[in-house]
Design an enzyme around this catalytic site. Structure first.
Site, PDB file in Angstrom:
ATOM      1  N   GLU A   1      -6.967   4.730   7.684  1.00  0.00           N
ATOM      2  CA  GLU A   1      -6.785   6.204   7.356  1.00  0.00           C
ATOM      3  C   GLU A   1      -7.983   6.831   6.513  1.00  0.00           C
ATOM      4  O   GLU A   1      -8.069   7.989   6.806  1.00  0.00           O
ATOM      5  CB  GLU A   1      -5.680   6.599   6.468  1.00  0.00           C
ATOM      6  CG  GLU A   1      -4.085   6.090   7.443  1.00  0.00           C
ATOM      7  CD  GLU A   1      -3.118   5.502   6.645  1.00  0.00           C
ATOM      8  OE1 GLU A   1      -2.819   5.507   5.504  1.00  0.00           O
ATOM      9  OE2 GLU A   1      -1.961   5.023   7.480  1.00  0.00           O
TER      10      GLU A   1
ATOM     11  N   GLU B   1      -5.357  -4.889  10.570  1.00  0.00           N
ATOM     12  CA  GLU B   1      -4.607  -3.861  10.766  1.00  0.00           C
ATOM     13  C   GLU B   1      -4.816  -2.946  11.849  1.00  0.00           C
ATOM     14  O   GLU B   1      -5.281  -2.072  11.994  1.00  0.00           O
ATOM     15  CB  GLU B   1      -4.208  -2.747   9.526  1.00  0.00           C
ATOM     16  CG  GLU B   1      -3.989  -3.485   8.234  1.00  0.00           C
ATOM     17  CD  GLU B   1      -3.523  -2.626   7.101  1.00  0.00           C
ATOM     18  OE1 GLU B   1      -2.346  -2.665   6.877  1.00  0.00           O
ATOM     19  OE2 GLU B   1      -4.104  -1.419   6.772  1.00  0.00           O
TER      20      GLU B   1
ATOM     21  N   ASN C   1       0.977  -1.118  -0.237  1.00  0.00           N
ATOM     22  CA  ASN C   1       0.092   0.028  -0.109  1.00  0.00           C
ATOM     23  C   ASN C   1       0.768   0.982   0.027  1.00  0.00           C
ATOM     24  O   ASN C   1       1.458   1.586   1.134  1.00  0.00           O
ATOM     25  CB  ASN C   1      -0.913  -0.071   1.171  1.00  0.00           C
ATOM     26  CG  ASN C   1      -1.803   1.204   1.514  1.00  0.00           C
ATOM     27  OD1 ASN C   1      -1.833   1.972   0.538  1.00  0.00           O
ATOM     28  ND2 ASN C   1      -2.184   1.373   2.568  1.00  0.00           N
ATOM     29  N   TRP C   2       0.941   1.841  -1.140  1.00  0.00           N
ATOM     30  CA  TRP C   2       1.903   3.152  -1.218  1.00  0.00           C
ATOM     31  C   TRP C   2       1.473   4.154  -0.657  1.00  0.00           C
ATOM     32  O   TRP C   2       2.051   5.288  -0.460  1.00  0.00           O
ATOM     33  CB  TRP C   2       2.122   3.391  -2.632  1.00  0.00           C
ATOM     34  CG  TRP C   2       2.993   2.001  -3.400  1.00  0.00           C
ATOM     35  CD1 TRP C   2       3.395   0.888  -2.699  1.00  0.00           C
ATOM     36  CD2 TRP C   2       3.598   2.105  -4.868  1.00  0.00           C
ATOM     37  NE1 TRP C   2       4.219   0.276  -3.628  1.00  0.00           N
ATOM     38  CE2 TRP C   2       4.387   0.865  -5.097  1.00  0.00           C
ATOM     39  CE3 TRP C   2       3.531   3.002  -5.874  1.00  0.00           C
ATOM     40  CZ2 TRP C   2       5.132   0.583  -6.189  1.00  0.00           C
ATOM     41  CZ3 TRP C   2       4.253   2.751  -7.021  1.00  0.00           C
ATOM     42  CH2 TRP C   2       4.987   1.597  -7.077  1.00  0.00           C
ATOM     43  N   LYS C   3       0.166   4.200  -0.189  1.00  0.00           N
ATOM     44  CA  LYS C   3      -0.550   5.495   0.361  1.00  0.00           C
ATOM     45  C   LYS C   3      -0.326   6.628  -0.609  1.00  0.00           C
ATOM     46  O   LYS C   3      -0.290   6.337  -1.772  1.00  0.00           O
ATOM     47  CB  LYS C   3      -0.023   5.684   1.760  1.00  0.00           C
ATOM     48  CG  LYS C   3      -0.057   4.331   2.452  1.00  0.00           C
ATOM     49  CD  LYS C   3       0.071   4.699   4.150  1.00  0.00           C
ATOM     50  CE  LYS C   3      -0.110   3.257   4.504  1.00  0.00           C
ATOM     51  NZ  LYS C   3      -0.210   3.385   5.995  1.00  0.00           N
TER      52      LYS C   3
ATOM     53  N   SER D   1       3.393  -2.071  10.413  1.00  0.00           N
ATOM     54  CA  SER D   1       4.732  -1.875  10.479  1.00  0.00           C
ATOM     55  C   SER D   1       5.374  -3.554  10.499  1.00  0.00           C
ATOM     56  O   SER D   1       6.319  -3.759  10.915  1.00  0.00           O
ATOM     57  CB  SER D   1       4.927  -1.803  11.837  1.00  0.00           C
ATOM     58  OG  SER D   1       4.491  -0.126  12.302  1.00  0.00           O
TER      59      SER D   1
ATOM     60  N   GLY E   1       2.441   2.319  10.757  1.00  0.00           N
ATOM     61  CA  GLY E   1       3.531   3.382  10.665  1.00  0.00           C
ATOM     62  C   GLY E   1       4.113   3.792  12.048  1.00  0.00           C
ATOM     63  O   GLY E   1       4.628   4.675  11.976  1.00  0.00           O
TER      64      GLY E   1
ATOM     65  N   GLY F   1       2.735  -1.019   4.261  1.00  0.00           N
ATOM     66  CA  GLY F   1       2.913   0.491   4.159  1.00  0.00           C
ATOM     67  C   GLY F   1       4.357   0.811   3.932  1.00  0.00           C
ATOM     68  O   GLY F   1       5.009   0.570   2.666  1.00  0.00           O
ATOM     69  N   GLY F   2       5.153   1.146   4.935  1.00  0.00           N
ATOM     70  CA  GLY F   2       6.543   1.875   4.657  1.00  0.00           C
ATOM     71  C   GLY F   2       7.266   0.848   3.890  1.00  0.00           C
ATOM     72  O   GLY F   2       8.086   1.368   3.053  1.00  0.00           O
TER      73      GLY F   2
HETATM   74  P1  PGA Z   1       2.920   0.435   7.625  1.00  0.00           P
HETATM   75  O1  PGA Z   1       1.426   0.577   7.097  1.00  0.00           O
HETATM   76  O2  PGA Z   1       3.218  -0.865   7.024  1.00  0.00           O
HETATM   77  O3  PGA Z   1       3.671   1.428   7.275  1.00  0.00           O
HETATM   78  O4  PGA Z   1       2.549   0.323   9.135  1.00  0.00           O
HETATM   79  C1  PGA Z   1       0.486  -0.499   6.817  1.00  0.00           C
HETATM   80  C2  PGA Z   1      -0.854  -0.053   6.281  1.00  0.00           C
HETATM   81  O5  PGA Z   1      -1.318   0.966   6.595  1.00  0.00           O
HETATM   82  O6  PGA Z   1      -1.467  -0.576   5.223  1.00  0.00           O
END
Ligand code: PGA
Length: 255
Positions: free
Chosen positions: A101, A171, A10-12, A217, A177, A238-239
């Protein structure tokens, strides 16, 4: 039942088109035939979807593309929204819905998530349905009840034949994050409760076939312990999905 693992990035709201093409290319360049044992999906921002899809198509690598959101109407006066047929036409196969989010910053409700899930399934796209509790809910001891209620609401009015196409991503909000990952035991407990809820809704066989991912994370240092859990079938990242080396390590941990 052995479920095919899945790693979804998920590149957000990261990567311009130029940057997205570079990252897609970096991932594609490291593709190995063994990856076919895992469903690899990248979910960039809307404007990057077609460019990323084109990279994978050109390279003939089986990496799928997914959106991060969608609107449930097919077309019309909905300024700023993107529909299922629009996503389908540019090669999207998946769509994340109900991310915390979107729920937190943009007011997405359980009812919206359900409408989006139905619209995606009707249009031939596969939803990645996110759920997860806040720290307050966890501290109050209400995690399982809260998360399972989100799952029930997301699947309301969806039958087993359609449900099996969906993926659920657990999640915990406090782990997204933050660098604070759920322990494998905490994540397994909730993923098992999600699968039990899916079994109540759709029967044990369907629930057994459905993927439940962990997100929050997840990184190359903790992936092995997490995906070793019996009810965790991969990750929503994400990250660690924003750089090819770490994303590739996560994929390779699944195969
Ligand atoms: P994160 O994000 O790996 O940066 O914690 C995961 C997500 O929100 O899908």
């Amino acid at each position: 039942m052995t479920r095919k693992p899945m790693m979804a990035g998920n590149w957000k709201m990261n990567k311009t088109v130029g940057e997205a093409v570079v990252l897609a290319q970096d991932i594609s360049n490291q593709f190995k035939g063994t990856w076919e044992a895992c469903d690899v999906v990248v979910c960039p921002p809307f404007v990057d979807l077609k460019p990323a899809y084109t990279v994978f198509e050109f390279d003939r690598v089986p990496i799928s593309v997914g959106a991060q959101n969608v609107y449930w109407e097919e077309s019309g006066a909905y300024t700023g929204e993107i529909s299922v047929p629009m996503l389908k036409e540019i090669g999207c196969e998946w769509c994340i819905i109900g991310h915390s989010e979107r729920r937190g910053y943009f007011g997405e409700t359980n009812e919206d998530v359900n409408k989006k899930a139905k619209a995606l399934l009707a249009g031939g796209l596969k939803p990645i349905i996110c759920c997860g509790e806040s720290l307050e809910v966890r501290d109050a001891g209400d995690t399982l009840e809260f998360v399972c209620a989100q799952v029930r609401a997301a699947f309301a009015g969806i039958d087993a034949a359609q449900a099996v196409k969906c993926v659920v991503a657990y999640e915990p909000i406090w782990a997204i994050g933050t660098g604070r990952t759920a322990t494998p035991e905490q994540a397994q407990e909730v993923c098992l409760a999600i699968r039990e809820t899916l079994a109540e809704l759709f029967g044990a066989e369907s629930a057994d076939a459905m993927r439940v991912l962990y997100g929050g994370s997840m990184n190359p240092g903790n992936v092995d312990m997490l995906i070793a859990q019996p009810d965790i079938d991969g990750g929503l990242i994400g990250g660690a999905a924003l750089k090819a080396p770490s994303f590739v390590q996560l994929i390779e941990a699944c195969i």
